[in-house]
Design a protein around this motif. Structure first.
Motif, PDB file in Angstrom:
ATOM      1  N   GLY A  81      14.598  22.179  40.540  1.00 45.11           N
ATOM      2  CA  GLY A  81      14.225  22.965  39.371  1.00 45.11           C
ATOM      3  C   GLY A  81      14.155  22.115  38.117  1.00 45.11           C
ATOM      4  N   ALA A  82      15.120  21.215  37.963  1.00 45.01           N
ATOM      5  CA  ALA A  82      15.125  20.325  36.796  1.00 45.01           C
ATOM      6  C   ALA A  82      13.904  19.406  36.824  1.00 45.01           C
ATOM      7  CB  ALA A  82      16.412  19.504  36.765  1.00 45.01           C
ATOM      8  N   PHE A  83      13.574  18.885  38.003  1.00 46.17           N
ATOM      9  CA  PHE A  83      12.389  18.036  38.135  1.00 46.17           C
ATOM     10  C   PHE A  83      11.140  18.816  37.736  1.00 46.17           C
ATOM     11  CE2 PHE A  83       8.676  16.994  40.725  1.00 46.17           C
ATOM     12  CZ  PHE A  83       8.416  15.718  40.254  1.00 46.17           C
ATOM     13  N   TYR A  84      11.022  20.034  38.237  1.00 44.30           N
ATOM     14  CA  TYR A  84       9.853  20.861  37.936  1.00 44.30           C
ATOM     15  C   TYR A  84       9.710  21.095  36.427  1.00 44.30           C
ATOM     16  CZ  TYR A  84       7.245  25.105  37.103  1.00 44.30           C
ATOM     17  OH  TYR A  84       6.373  26.019  36.576  1.00 44.30           O
ATOM     18  N   VAL A  85      10.774  21.538  35.793  1.00 47.75           N
ATOM     19  CA  VAL A  85      10.711  21.845  34.357  1.00 47.75           C
ATOM     20  C   VAL A  85      10.392  20.581  33.560  1.00 47.75           C
ATOM     21  CG1 VAL A  85      12.056  22.625  32.354  1.00 47.75           C
ATOM     22  CG2 VAL A  85      12.158  23.901  34.498  1.00 47.75           C
ATOM     23  N   ALA A  86      11.070  19.488  33.875  1.00 48.20           N
ATOM     24  CA  ALA A  86      10.807  18.236  33.151  1.00 48.20           C
ATOM     25  C   ALA A  86       9.374  17.763  33.379  1.00 48.20           C
ATOM     26  CB  ALA A  86      11.803  17.158  33.576  1.00 48.20           C
ATOM     27  N   ALA A  87       8.886  17.854  34.611  1.00 50.06           N
ATOM     28  CA  ALA A  87       7.514  17.419  34.911  1.00 50.06           C
ATOM     29  C   ALA A  87       6.494  18.237  34.136  1.00 50.06           C
ATOM     30  CB  ALA A  87       7.248  17.510  36.412  1.00 50.06           C
ATOM     31  N   VAL A  88       6.680  19.545  34.079  1.00 43.22           N
ATOM     32  CA  VAL A  88       5.743  20.400  33.353  1.00 43.22           C
ATOM     33  C   VAL A  88       5.756  20.066  31.863  1.00 43.22           C
ATOM     34  CG1 VAL A  88       5.301  22.789  32.629  1.00 43.22           C
ATOM     35  CG2 VAL A  88       5.687  22.274  35.037  1.00 43.22           C
ATOM     36  N   ILE A  89       6.939  19.829  31.307  1.00 37.33           N
ATOM     37  CA  ILE A  89       7.045  19.485  29.886  1.00 37.33           C
ATOM     38  C   ILE A  89       6.319  18.175  29.593  1.00 37.33           C
ATOM     39  CG2 ILE A  89       8.654  18.833  28.035  1.00 37.33           C
ATOM     40  CD1 ILE A  89      10.702  20.710  29.391  1.00 37.33           C
ATOM     41  N   ILE A  90       6.420  17.233  30.500  1.00 40.04           N
ATOM     42  CA  ILE A  90       5.782  15.928  30.309  1.00 40.04           C
ATOM     43  C   ILE A  90       4.280  15.999  30.585  1.00 40.04           C
ATOM     44  CG2 ILE A  90       5.662  13.574  31.231  1.00 40.04           C
ATOM     45  CD1 ILE A  90       8.773  13.867  31.690  1.00 40.04           C
ATOM     46  N   LEU A  91       3.876  16.745  31.618  1.00 42.48           N
ATOM     47  CA  LEU A  91       2.471  16.751  32.045  1.00 42.48           C
ATOM     48  C   LEU A  91       1.567  17.694  31.259  1.00 42.48           C
ATOM     49  CD1 LEU A  91       3.059  16.590  35.890  1.00 42.48           C
ATOM     50  CD2 LEU A  91       2.324  14.736  34.373  1.00 42.48           C
ATOM     51  N   ALA A  92       2.072  18.848  30.842  1.00 42.76           N
ATOM     52  CA  ALA A  92       1.205  19.833  30.171  1.00 42.76           C
ATOM     53  C   ALA A  92       0.532  19.281  28.915  1.00 42.76           C
ATOM     54  CB  ALA A  92       1.984  21.115  29.877  1.00 42.76           C
ATOM     55  N   PRO A  93       1.218  18.510  28.065  1.00 41.41           N
ATOM     56  CA  PRO A  93       0.504  17.963  26.908  1.00 41.41           C
ATOM     57  C   PRO A  93      -0.590  16.963  27.300  1.00 41.41           C
ATOM     58  CG  PRO A  93       2.875  17.840  26.553  1.00 41.41           C
ATOM     59  CD  PRO A  93       2.652  18.237  27.982  1.00 41.41           C
ATOM     60  N   LYS A  94      -0.424  16.319  28.447  1.00 38.62           N
ATOM     61  CA  LYS A  94      -1.398  15.318  28.889  1.00 38.62           C
ATOM     62  C   LYS A  94      -2.574  15.954  29.631  1.00 38.62           C
ATOM     63  CE  LYS A  94       1.963  11.739  29.141  1.00 38.62           C
ATOM     64  NZ  LYS A  94       3.019  11.113  29.523  1.00 38.62           N
ATOM     65  N   LEU A  95      -2.290  16.960  30.437  1.00 37.30           N
ATOM     66  CA  LEU A  95      -3.318  17.565  31.279  1.00 37.30           C
ATOM     67  C   LEU A  95      -3.826  18.903  30.743  1.00 37.30           C
ATOM     68  CD1 LEU A  95      -1.634  16.988  34.786  1.00 37.30           C
ATOM     69  CD2 LEU A  95      -3.413  15.598  33.699  1.00 37.30           C
ATOM     70  N   GLY A  96      -3.065  19.512  29.854  1.00 37.97           N
ATOM     71  CA  GLY A  96      -3.356  20.877  29.416  1.00 37.97           C
ATOM     72  C   GLY A  96      -2.591  21.852  30.302  1.00 37.97           C
ATOM     73  N   THR A  97      -2.254  23.010  29.757  1.00 42.32           N
ATOM     74  CA  THR A  97      -1.448  23.958  30.536  1.00 42.32           C
ATOM     75  C   THR A  97      -2.231  24.540  31.709  1.00 42.32           C
ATOM     76  OG1 THR A  97      -1.926  25.637  28.877  1.00 42.32           O
ATOM     77  CG2 THR A  97       0.241  24.633  28.785  1.00 42.32           C
ATOM     78  N   ALA A  98      -3.516  24.818  31.527  1.00 37.81           N
ATOM     79  CA  ALA A  98      -4.297  25.418  32.621  1.00 37.81           C
ATOM     80  C   ALA A  98      -4.371  24.472  33.821  1.00 37.81           C
ATOM     81  CB  ALA A  98      -5.692  25.797  32.143  1.00 37.81           C
TER      82      ALA A  98
END
Length: 149
Positions: A81-98
């Motif tokens: 769960g921690a990996f998932y949340v951290a990955a989304v926080i790091i990746l969403a600004p780079k890839l976009g949320t969609a």
């Protein structure tokens, strides 16, 4: 179907709040200049919220001792769960949320099919068939379209 209406709605709502969680965590990560701290804060506040909920429902905390009977592997859930949340926080600004959540859902569905097919971790077996594979392909096509446009 009627008996599953509330669980289906709750699943949709749970999925709908994830992009909001990501955006709010991204903002916190930018504020403190450390996205992983935002993930940490999210888990701390989530734990406090769940603790309050357990008090409200009058959870019998004496049953916690039963957790020692759990397989050691179940404790990996928190790390995952921690990996998932951290990955989304790091990746969403780079890839976009969609695109980020499109890829997340594609990954979830692919692994979910494998877990179901083999009945891993105590799940009931639900065989992979061409319709389920078609669903994954459609998800991946959706991700490709989101990425392109």
């Amino acid at each position: 179907m009627k008996t599953q209406l509330i669980p289906i709605l709750l699943a949709i709502i749970a999925g709908a709040v994830l992009p909001f969680q990501a955006v709010l965590n991204i903002q916190l990560g930018k504020t403190v200049q450390q996205p992983v701290f935002a993930a940490f804060a999210s888990f701390v506040l989530g734990a406090i919220g769940l603790f309050i909920y357990l008090i409200i429902i009058k959870f019998d905390f004496s049953t916690i001792i039963l957790a020692r009977n759990a397989s050691p592997v179940v404790w990996l859930a928190g790390i995952l769960g921690a990996f998932y949340v951290a990955a989304v926080i790091i990746l969403a600004p780079k890839l976009g949320t969609a695109l980020t959540f499109g890829l997340v859902v594609a990954g979830q569905m692919t692994i979910s099919l494998i877990l179901d097919h083999h009945g891993l971790l105590g799940l009931p077996v639900k065989q992979i068939n061409w319709q389920r594979i078609l669903g994954i392909i459609m998800l991946l096509l959706g991700v490709i379209i989101i990425r392109k446009y």
